[in-house]
Design a protein around this motif. Sequence first.
Motif, short mmCIF file in Angstrom:
data_model
loop_
_atom_site.label_atom_id
_atom_site.label_comp_id
_atom_site.label_asym_id
_atom_site.label_seq_id
_atom_site.Cartn_x
_atom_site.Cartn_y
_atom_site.Cartn_z
N TRP A 39 -47.43 -29.01 77.77
CA TRP A 39 -48.77 -28.42 77.80
C TRP A 39 -49.10 -27.92 79.19
N ILE A 52 -47.04 -27.07 81.54
CA ILE A 52 -46.24 -25.88 81.86
C ILE A 52 -46.86 -24.66 81.19
N ALA A 53 -47.23 -24.83 79.91
CA ALA A 53 -47.79 -23.70 79.18
C ALA A 53 -49.04 -23.19 79.88
N VAL A 103 -47.96 -21.22 82.81
CA VAL A 103 -47.35 -19.94 82.46
C VAL A 103 -48.41 -18.86 82.27
#
Lengths: 112, 777, 101, 494, 158, 123
Positions: free
Chosen positions: E73, E75-76, E79
């Motif tokens: 989560w 990382i998302a 991103v």
Amino acid sequence: MEILMAILASILFATAIYNLLQKQFLRIIIGTVLLSHAAHLFLLTMGKLKRGNPPVLVEGVTNYADPLPQALILTSIVISFGVTSFLLVLAYRTYTLNKSDNMDELRGSSDE
Amino acid sequence: MIYAVFAPLLFAIVIPFLSRMKHKIHTGWLILPVPLLVFIYFVSFVGSGFESQVSSYSWIPSLDISLSFHLDGLSLLFALLISGIGSLVVLYSIYYLDREERLGHFYTYLYIFMTAMLGVVLSDNVFALYAFWEFTSLSSFLLIGYWHFKERSRYGAIKSLLITVSGGFSLLAGLISLTVVTGTTSIREMVGQADVILESSFFPLILIFLLLGAFTKSAQFPFHIWLPDAMEAPTPVSAYLHSATMVKAGIYLMARFSAIFGGEPSFFMLLSLFGIITLVCGSYMAVRQTDLKAILAYSTISQLGMIMAMLGFGTDIAIFAAVFHILNHATFKGSLFMIAGIVDHETGTRDIRKLGGLMTFMPMSATLALFGTFSMAGVPMPFLNGFYSKEMFFDASLQLSGYAGTFVEVLAAVLPYLAVIGSIFTFVYSMYLFFGTFRGKYKEEQLPVKPHEAPFMMLLSPIILVVGVIVIGLFPSLFNNGLLTHAADAVFGAEVTKEISFWHGFIPPLYMSLAVVALGTVLYLTKTSWEKVYTIIPGNFSFNRIYDWGVNQLEAASNRITFTYMNGSLRLYMILLLASVTTITGTVLFISDGINFEVSDVAPVTVHEVLIAIVMAIAAVATIFVTNRIAAILVVGVVGYGLAILFVLYSAPDLALTQLIVETVTVALFLLCFYHLPNLTKRTESIAHRGMNALISVGFGALMLVISISAYNSQFFSTISDYFTENAYKLGGGDNIVNVILVDFRGMDTLFEVSVLFGAGLAIYSLIRLRKNKGAK
Amino acid sequence: MLEDFGGELLEWTVIVCLVAVAFSVVILLIRIIIGPTNADRAVALDTMGINLMAFAGLTAIHLVTTKLNDVILLIGILLFIGTIAIAKFIEKGVIIDRNNH
Amino acid sequence: MSNLAVLPIVIPLIASVISAFIPKKLGLSRFIAKLFAIIFLVYAGYLAWVVFTDGIIVMQASGWAAPFGISIVADYLSVTLVLITSILTTAAVFYAPSSLSQLQESYYFYTFMFLMISGVVGAFLTGDLFNLFVFFEVLLMASYGLIVLGGGKVQLRESLKYVLFNVFSSMLFVTTIGFIYASVGTVNMAHLAERIQEAEQAGILTGLAVLLFFVFAIKAAIFPLYYWLPNSYIVPNPVVSALFGALLTKVGIYSILRVFTLIFNHDIGITHEIFTWLAIFTMLFGVIGALSTQNVKLIVTYNIIPAIGFILMGISLYSSAGIEGSVYYLVHDMIIKAALFFLVGALVVAAGTDDLRKMGGLITRYPVLGWLFFIGSLVLAGVPPFSGFIGKILLLRGSLEQEEILLTVAALITSLLILYSMIRIFVRGFWGDTVEGLPEGQNKKVRHLTIPAAVLLAISIFIGIGAEFIYPHVETIANMLLDRAEYINAVLRE
Amino acid sequence: MAIQIIFNLLIAVLWMFMTESYTFVTFLIGYIIGIALLFLLRRFIPDAFYFKRVLLMIKLILLFLKELIGSTWQIAKLVYKPKLNVEPGIFALPTELRTNWEITLLANLISLTPGTLSVSISDDHTTIYIHAMDMPDIEKEIEGIKETFEKAIMEVTR
Amino acid sequence: MIEIIISLFLLVGTFFIFSGSLGILRFPDVYTRLHAATKASTLGVASVLLAAFLFLYVDHEIISGKLLIGIWFIMLTAPISGHMISRAAHNAGVKLHESSIRDELREANERTDAERQSEQPDS
Ligand code: NA
Ligand code: NA
């Protein structure tokens, strides 16, 4: 979809040939690999795409993809693999012996 | 008859063994009886009651090829010459050739030739004729190259081979055309269908093919150039093959086919024209020569031209004259060659400029030469056979009526003059030959050997021939009824009656003969003053030079042509290959109307498949542009994995599995092998270079696209696949249809696929190990 | 196929997912091509393999078949072996350790 | 009964596998090789006899009826070629020990050789287009193994090119099979033949036919696709060159002969017209190549090409004389090419060089070799009564029957130049003064190398002089090729 | 412990025989029955009840899943952040674990937790070098990880 | 009902996969990219495969062991792969992105190198 795959296979063919026309071993061999991909894709496409289940018999299912091209491709993949492996080693040996990976420098003359 | 023909050949096989004894007894003696017996065999046919006869032996009946021998007047005449002069030549050679020579080779070639020549003149089957014909060329090649350590011998051998064999091939084409037209392989049957041949569309072709065969063999202009160089052969060979027999094979051929072509204007024209040109040129060139044998060679050329011309005239008198001259020429020319050989043998040179005044040393030879040369010159003496046929030639040249057409008429009008001109030069070189050698100043200092008369046995053969000259001259009728008329009949195809007599009264041919003698004498005496003309004609332009240039070019130009494209460049090869495949296939597809873009029966397009396709396409194109080798390898891997996903999408799980494994191992192998190799270089080729590559690859890709779409849209039949799905379990006992196909239906493929891997494995192994072993040494 | 299951929704979901994964593959391809280091390429290729697993999984649902499970497992295994090999290669320049030197 | 058909493929394969296990035991390897070669020879002779007496034998592999399984078809043509192959194999096995170094021999020479033979024989016998591809690959893979046996720089360099060319043609083959399958729906050759007879809109089929032709043309070394051949055939050992020259290109031309008589003759106006022109160029350019060099191996190698041109000439005529001529020439050329390569191998050993300019006068020391060379040249040029002659007569007759004057003349010129190109070797190499520095003590080796060549030459001469024994068989073959019913019925109706 | 597992499997298979149903579900039921039996008979069988460890393992896995989901989560989120303002870096983490596979397990777990990725293990197996996505953000969490993971691993292995 | 759960798994999984790929494209250096690869993509694929597993079970009542093993395998190997690549990259000298603030591994390596050199000055 078949048309699209035919186009893709043709592109693979064209790029394969472009690579075959290059000088360096690596590119040339890459060309042969692409060539076999193109051939296999053509073969698959010509047997019609998406016409049913994977050709593994399941009760109640009568609609299967054409198994024959698949069998032929499978044979061809394995054969191409053998040839490519040999070609790679051959290219490597040729390089170590001739000290060049440039096809253009390996013309040689027939009077050797 | 087959024994008569093949006797020399059978002996030729044992000659190499006989020649082992050559130090005890000259091989010649051992084998002399063979031609003699053959000669006697054929003599037994001579006589006024002669009937032509056929004896046939099957060889390849399914192809209508047989050894069928047809002995008629013409072939009898030739058979007698071949065996008769053959015997004399063997006899002569016993003294001419030293025992240290490779006698086995010599006689083997000679006897192969004898059979071949007999076969040529006796064969009725065209293919047998051709086979023998080629063997005369080959034995001639070997005999010319007998002293193969001499450069000139090798040159002459190849020259004669090239020219006569090319003629031979042309002859073959002509003969096959004849069989195609007539449906038979027998010459006699062809003669029966002459009108069919003359009317067929093949006729001009047949004529040209046959003429080329005859002209090359009989040294007609401009194919005469091989004959002077053939003089590198030992003199017995020159006397035999290159004057009396083999060179007359072309004459024989034309004579043989006169029965079909005789009376055709084109036949008349070509034969007469080339014959008379050969006569004039040959005699003209003979005067210029300094080597005795060269003079005789050009003389032979001109005489052959004369005979050829007479065959072309096609009148009964001309044909009779031709046949008669064949016999006469064999006698006087044979003897002259032998004398030339003797002079060479006894003085060590054949250069006429070094010779002279030999009469006192070699009176016997001189006498023989006198008869020979004067007969050749056509000097009007009753005991010289040459005069008779020469006069008939003049006579025939004046009686060329019956041909229509402007050019033909002009030719007919000019022929007598050309005949006289040719004969004048013949007279000149004949005188030159005799007087230059045996009269005039004796130049001792220029001779390698002090001359003396040859042994009698060596002179025996020329003596017999000169006796022939005289006997024929004095008693022509002896030969007329039993032999010559039969021969002329055979050529003419109808009864030819001709009385040979010395005196016919004051008729034009006599004036022509006298003119020849008179002008010839004048020209001979003033020879030194007009000799300069030879530096102008032929000068630098001669057919020899053309030949030499051609043969050189054959290799040089071949080399140039070949190495413009065989330069070892893989790229060039590939481009040529792809360009040919693309253009030819594309053109065919276009003209056969095979392009079919009417799309039908396709699966729907979906976005994710398109995306995967795009990924693969980008990755494929990227292989061209990336310069990092690892990147290139990985990008190829992407294409492979993409393909695996396509296999997944299109219901081919087995393929996907295999593809995944294979691709991974391939990428690993790529990395393993290419780690040590240099990185990919930046692209340095010219734009044109790259443009060419792009053109070729895009062109080929486009071809594949067009074909694939057209093929896909032209589904003429349903595939055989349903059978597999129906029977895989029932008959194959498995539920994975692909597997069942692989191991059962197409188990053969799989077995040999494994063999390929087996081979690849071993090849890779030995590739690695063999180098290691070598390196260790 | 899916009608039996009554999954109009599922069918659409699968297609949307396939498209998304395909886009994801495109993105990874860009990274593979541009690098800049071989390690970057290895990462991208590894992830692409993972995406392919997902692709195969989605296709398995799409085609309602179990025959692709082998493919999925195989991709997993090959991916691991392949990545280890490439990593070793990047590190030392050789994949198979040579004992004879 | 039908299993008879598959044994010729299996026997060499077994030999190949066995010899793979004993590479270092040379004596045993040689013995096994000779044993199997002779078994193969005897068996091939027996099979030929059976087929010519009782008719075509079809083996449906694994017992599946055509067109679903793979049909192995021992017809008149294929058994004949198998017989010739077995003869050449036997000759090669006896030639090899003297020609190869022990090192080369022990690196699986026999394995690769028998594998290649197995592939070649398979290609001759198979009745399935894709299976033909597989056999091509088998023989190519084995040929790769053979060509790198030397292991030198030049070998590797040239084999790389050779492999690349073949990979291209193989992949083109697979692709074309795909196209054909799309359009005709089968890969069994008899089935294809039957279906294509029925097809009406044949335009695309003509295109496919031409594409397939090129696939085979690359292997057969037809103009303008033979670039790969000369250099890759001279680099290996003569025994390998002999097998290559006698068999590999012949497999290509055989395939053309088979496919363009059995399957694709629906549009002769286009396909066979192309063949005519290609035949002319193949003959002429091939022989020009032979004239272009002073390297004896290369001269013989280049002479492979015009022979292919002659065979293509007969195919292009598509008449009984033409096809008979092609078959005769094919049989003849397989034997004589092997013999000539053997002789060249002996010549190079005798002279210590392959450069004609450095040779001379060899006849004094090696008369037998010289005369065999001379006869070989005559045989090659089609001089009567040797084997080339009958083929040439048939071809010329066929060509003249159709008034193909240009083709005829090209064939004649080619024959002449072939003779010249070969006789040069005799004149420049064997005649003349003996050059200095001739390798000593090679007489025994040369003799060993000459014997197999002499045997092959003798067979060649027999094929010419004894044409009466051969020709009816050739006629049978040609009749079968021209009237496809017998083949199709044998495969599909039994 | 091994004997216990074999017993358990044996019971599961026996259950399948008895019910004559050879599906996974039957096997599962048989297995659970086996566990129950083993639990009841634990006094008579040598060694500790093995399922305890299984439970611990499951706990570890759940922990790890939780961490994984969390980190993914994170990382998302990163991103899709328009601007990437992080300060990555590599730091050293001393560990008390010693055996090879313990350390491997720890390294792997670290890799799956938010913001961290194990890069290297020192030769003497005392230090794990960890790449952090955002160093300042992570440092306090490291101790936590060490606490939870090291402890969980030790519970399973020792 | 179940198809909604499956769809949810699929969508979430695919979202993570896509995010992972986007991360690999966007992040500044190989190490940060590895974060995306080892976490997002791994969880994403696990989710998708779990969905496939559920689907097959519900639809065909097939318990696909291979899928479970696949999930287990990828979860197990993803961090190992990430670790291997990052170690390889670091050993091969791939630098951290310039925004990075510290590299203790490099420092440690330099230290040991220096120690070795001082220990064996002549080697
Ligand atoms: Na080939
Ligand atoms: Na050939």
